[in-house]
Scaffold this motif. Sequence first.
Motif, PDB file in Angstrom:
ATOM      1  N   MET A   1       4.505  11.284  13.498  1.00 14.23           N
ATOM      2  CA  MET A   1       5.799  11.915  13.341  1.00 14.23           C
ATOM      3  C   MET A   1       6.879  10.944  13.816  1.00 14.23           C
ATOM      4  SD  MET A   1       7.140  15.633  14.735  1.00 14.23           S
ATOM      5  CE  MET A   1       6.095  16.595  13.678  1.00 14.23           C
ATOM      6  N   LYS A   2       7.925  10.792  13.029  1.00 17.66           N
ATOM      7  CA  LYS A   2       9.041   9.930  13.392  1.00 17.66           C
ATOM      8  C   LYS A   2       9.869  10.595  14.483  1.00 17.66           C
ATOM      9  CE  LYS A   2       9.547   7.747   8.908  1.00 17.66           C
ATOM     10  NZ  LYS A   2      10.472   7.485   7.791  1.00 17.66           N
ATOM     11  N   LYS A   3      10.529   9.755  15.304  1.00 15.91           N
ATOM     12  CA  LYS A   3      11.358  10.277  16.385  1.00 15.91           C
ATOM     13  C   LYS A   3      12.818   9.993  16.107  1.00 15.91           C
ATOM     14  CE  LYS A   3       7.915   9.633  20.015  1.00 15.91           C
ATOM     15  NZ  LYS A   3       7.623   8.931  21.279  1.00 15.91           N
ATOM     16  N   VAL A   4      13.663  10.981  16.402  1.00 17.53           N
ATOM     17  CA  VAL A   4      15.104  10.821  16.260  1.00 17.53           C
ATOM     18  C   VAL A   4      15.770  11.158  17.594  1.00 17.53           C
ATOM     19  CG1 VAL A   4      15.385  13.158  15.309  1.00 17.53           C
ATOM     20  CG2 VAL A   4      17.176  11.450  14.941  1.00 17.53           C
ATOM     21  N   LEU A   5      16.618  10.245  18.046  1.00 10.39           N
ATOM     22  CA  LEU A   5      17.377  10.450  19.273  1.00 10.39           C
ATOM     23  C   LEU A   5      18.717  11.054  18.890  1.00 10.39           C
ATOM     24  CD1 LEU A   5      17.808  10.110  22.325  1.00 10.39           C
ATOM     25  CD2 LEU A   5      18.625   7.788  21.851  1.00 10.39           C
ATOM     26  N   ILE A   6      19.007  12.228  19.426  1.00  9.49           N
ATOM     27  CA  ILE A   6      20.262  12.916  19.152  1.00  9.49           C
ATOM     28  C   ILE A   6      21.105  12.865  20.423  1.00  9.49           C
ATOM     29  CG2 ILE A   6      21.358  15.083  18.495  1.00  9.49           C
ATOM     30  CD1 ILE A   6      18.723  15.837  17.091  1.00  9.49           C
ATOM     31  N   ILE A   7      22.254  12.215  20.324  1.00 10.72           N
ATOM     32  CA  ILE A   7      23.156  12.101  21.467  1.00 10.72           C
ATOM     33  C   ILE A   7      24.272  13.113  21.263  1.00 10.72           C
ATOM     34  CG2 ILE A   7      24.709  10.587  22.741  1.00 10.72           C
ATOM     35  CD1 ILE A   7      22.944   8.249  21.722  1.00 10.72           C
TER      36      ILE A   7
ATOM     37  N   PHE B   1      13.152  27.034  21.384  1.00  6.56           N
ATOM     38  CA  PHE B   1      13.843  25.749  21.412  1.00  6.56           C
ATOM     39  C   PHE B   1      13.031  24.728  22.198  1.00  6.56           C
ATOM     40  CE2 PHE B   1      17.356  22.914  22.825  1.00  6.56           C
ATOM     41  CZ  PHE B   1      17.856  22.580  21.586  1.00  6.56           C
ATOM     42  N   ALA B   2      12.474  25.138  23.333  1.00  3.87           N
ATOM     43  CA  ALA B   2      11.725  24.229  24.195  1.00  3.87           C
ATOM     44  C   ALA B   2      10.435  23.737  23.538  1.00  3.87           C
ATOM     45  CB  ALA B   2      11.403  24.909  25.520  1.00  3.87           C
ATOM     46  N   LYS B   3       9.854  24.531  22.657  1.00  6.26           N
ATOM     47  CA  LYS B   3       8.615  24.125  21.990  1.00  6.26           C
ATOM     48  C   LYS B   3       8.839  23.000  20.996  1.00  6.26           C
ATOM     49  CE  LYS B   3       6.424  28.650  22.248  1.00  6.26           C
ATOM     50  NZ  LYS B   3       6.073  29.845  21.486  1.00  6.26           N
ATOM     51  N   SER B   4       9.970  23.007  20.322  1.00  5.80           N
ATOM     52  CA  SER B   4      10.176  22.045  19.249  1.00  5.80           C
ATOM     53  C   SER B   4      11.107  20.891  19.607  1.00  5.80           C
ATOM     54  CB  SER B   4      10.727  22.763  18.008  1.00  5.80           C
ATOM     55  OG  SER B   4      11.969  23.368  18.305  1.00  5.80           O
ATOM     56  N   VAL B   5      11.836  20.998  20.710  1.00  6.01           N
ATOM     57  CA  VAL B   5      12.852  20.000  21.030  1.00  6.01           C
ATOM     58  C   VAL B   5      12.682  19.504  22.462  1.00  6.01           C
ATOM     59  CG1 VAL B   5      15.322  19.588  21.224  1.00  6.01           C
ATOM     60  CG2 VAL B   5      14.477  21.105  19.449  1.00  6.01           C
TER      61      VAL B   5
ATOM     62  N   LEU C   1      14.095  20.113  12.563  1.00 10.25           N
ATOM     63  CA  LEU C   1      13.669  18.757  12.236  1.00 10.25           C
ATOM     64  C   LEU C   1      12.145  18.574  12.234  1.00 10.25           C
ATOM     65  CD1 LEU C   1      16.377  16.517  13.928  1.00 10.25           C
ATOM     66  CD2 LEU C   1      15.809  16.604  11.502  1.00 10.25           C
ATOM     67  N   PRO C   2      11.404  19.200  13.177  1.00 11.31           N
ATOM     68  CA  PRO C   2       9.951  19.026  13.159  1.00 11.31           C
ATOM     69  C   PRO C   2       9.295  19.471  11.836  1.00 11.31           C
ATOM     70  CG  PRO C   2      10.619  19.886  15.275  1.00 11.31           C
ATOM     71  CD  PRO C   2      11.834  19.915  14.379  1.00 11.31           C
ATOM     72  N   GLU C   3       9.889  20.453  11.172  1.00 10.11           N
ATOM     73  CA  GLU C   3       9.357  20.899   9.887  1.00 10.11           C
ATOM     74  C   GLU C   3       9.460  19.810   8.827  1.00 10.11           C
ATOM     75  OE1 GLU C   3      11.258  24.534   8.716  1.00 10.11           O
ATOM     76  OE2 GLU C   3      10.732  25.542  10.599  1.00 10.11           O
ATOM     77  N   CYS C   4      10.367  18.859   9.039  1.00 10.64           N
ATOM     78  CA  CYS C   4      10.566  17.756   8.095  1.00 10.64           C
ATOM     79  C   CYS C   4       9.928  16.460   8.580  1.00 10.64           C
ATOM     80  CB  CYS C   4      12.055  17.537   7.872  1.00 10.64           C
ATOM     81  SG  CYS C   4      12.902  18.979   7.211  1.00 10.64           S
ATOM     82  N   GLY C   5       9.096  16.543   9.622  1.00  7.78           N
ATOM     83  CA  GLY C   5       8.384  15.365  10.114  1.00  7.78           C
ATOM     84  C   GLY C   5       9.126  14.535  11.143  1.00  7.78           C
TER      85      GLY C   5
END
Length: 155
Positions: free
Chosen positions: A1-7, A52-56, A24-28
């Motif tokens: 799974m790719k990682k995205v940093l959200i600031i 929220f805590a489970k996916s982010v 976002l996790p649903e889209c990989g």
Amino acid sequence: MKKVLIIAHLLHASPRIPGLAKYLPECGWQPIILTTSVGQKPDSRFGPPDDFAKSVRVIETPYYDVLGVLRGLSGLESSEPIDRFTIRKRLGITSKESPVDFFLKLGGAIICYPDGEKGWRKYAIRTASELLQNEDIDAMISSSPPVTSHLIAKE
């Protein structure tokens, strides 16, 4: 799974950032949100806390209140907002526009440039640098307000 940093400063973010991160996790994509402290009870707009805590993954950084100096000089309590209306009331100014208003606006703009959240920048850059060195981050998103979020991402 790719990682995205959200600031994003979650206390100022509209529901778009938590909503984006939630799906976002649903889209990989695995979202990692870099923000200031959201306190003991995050705002309900982030969705159900467990969901929220489970996916982010949320990483909170310290924050320096740039207006803290004004709070001390004006004698305001820590719970009182620092704005020109509170300071006018404290100084006993009753006119609609006074020279004090001009100087409060100007002083606030100078002290807070580019925004009142600039005290977060130093801590966020340090944390983001560590994340970029230690994790395989594929993308980055920054969101405003505040503009400081974009300056952090640029750095």
